[in-house]
Design a protein around this motif. Sequence first.
Motif, PDB file in Angstrom:
ATOM      1  N   GLN A 129       2.284   1.723  -3.516  1.00 15.07           N
ATOM      2  CA  GLN A 129       1.234   2.215  -4.413  1.00 15.07           C
ATOM      3  C   GLN A 129       1.006   3.718  -4.191  1.00 15.07           C
ATOM      4  O   GLN A 129       0.921   4.499  -5.138  1.00 15.07           O
ATOM      5  CB  GLN A 129      -0.061   1.445  -4.100  1.00 15.07           C
ATOM      6  CG  GLN A 129      -1.170   1.626  -5.119  1.00 15.07           C
ATOM      7  CD  GLN A 129      -0.882   0.848  -6.392  1.00 15.07           C
ATOM      8  OE1 GLN A 129      -0.264  -0.214  -6.345  1.00 15.07           O
ATOM      9  NE2 GLN A 129      -1.287   1.394  -7.529  1.00 15.07           N
ATOM     10  N   HIS A 130       0.926   4.085  -2.927  1.00 10.97           N
ATOM     11  CA  HIS A 130       0.658   5.470  -2.567  1.00 10.97           C
ATOM     12  C   HIS A 130       1.785   6.392  -3.057  1.00 10.97           C
ATOM     13  O   HIS A 130       1.542   7.452  -3.630  1.00 10.97           O
ATOM     14  CB  HIS A 130       0.500   5.570  -1.049  1.00 10.97           C
ATOM     15  CG  HIS A 130       0.060   6.915  -0.586  1.00 10.97           C
ATOM     16  ND1 HIS A 130      -1.207   7.401  -0.839  1.00 10.97           N
ATOM     17  CD2 HIS A 130       0.722   7.889   0.084  1.00 10.97           C
ATOM     18  CE1 HIS A 130      -1.301   8.619  -0.330  1.00 10.97           C
ATOM     19  NE2 HIS A 130      -0.142   8.944   0.233  1.00 10.97           N
ATOM     20  N   ASP A 183       0.821  -1.212   0.000  1.00 10.79           N
ATOM     21  CA  ASP A 183       0.000   0.000   0.000  1.00 10.79           C
ATOM     22  C   ASP A 183       0.851   1.257   0.000  1.00 10.79           C
ATOM     23  O   ASP A 183       0.553   2.228  -0.695  1.00 10.79           O
ATOM     24  CB  ASP A 183      -0.914   0.032   1.240  1.00 10.79           C
ATOM     25  CG  ASP A 183      -2.111  -0.887   1.071  1.00 10.79           C
ATOM     26  OD1 ASP A 183      -2.294  -1.397  -0.051  1.00 10.79           O
ATOM     27  OD2 ASP A 183      -2.841  -1.082   2.056  1.00 10.79           O
TER      28      ASP A 183
END
Length: 180
Positions: A56-57, A53
């Motif tokens: 991705q961020h 995550d």
Amino acid sequence: MDERRMVRISKYLARHLRHDPQLIGITLDAGGWVPVDVLLRAAAEHGFPITADELQHVVESNDKRRYAIEDGRIRASQGHSVPVDLELPAVEPPEVLYHGTVARFVAAIKKEGLRPMSRHHVHLSPDRETAARVGARRGVPVVLTVAAGAMHADGHEFRRSANGVWLAEHVPPGYLWFPS
Ligand code: HQG
């Protein structure tokens, strides 16, 4: 996510996806790509765990969109010092582009033109503001104007990275305007 953590992850990615993949035992393919899971495992094994995550961020919200994820693989969009072929097509540039530098380099640039130095290409910006920010990394920025249209007409190739940076192999001094 905390801004400082984002910057740390972005710098970690720059180091290993542009310059020193071998430091964490990864190999980039010819296009500069590495599978995301391979990268995450290598980072964790080398003392810098990043979650999927977080990655991705950082890729989505990075201020300059420095990284791209496609088909489960990630690469830096430009700025490599390791040999990679980004396979960007040659495209027609706008009439003028800009390059941000600092006063101490100007005499050499007047003589030799813009050279890629440690990168694969000379990096050019589509507008003065961006070029000024690039120059300001090193001091008071000096913004040079590049006669990109004329260069292109004379047979020089231009490419544009996924994040909008214009790339050329060399800008001879005759295509540069220096601020007075
Ligand atoms: C200078 C950052 C002497 C050139 C930025 C620059 C950009 C010469 C420096 C990206 C010269 C090279 C690229 C010559 C060029 N004699 N100096 N003949 N020709 N120079 O960092 O353009 O954060 O390799 O003016 O935002 O500053 O990495 O290039 O000052 O987009 O994503 O030699 O790096 O993006 O420096 O920056 P660099 P740059 P990232």
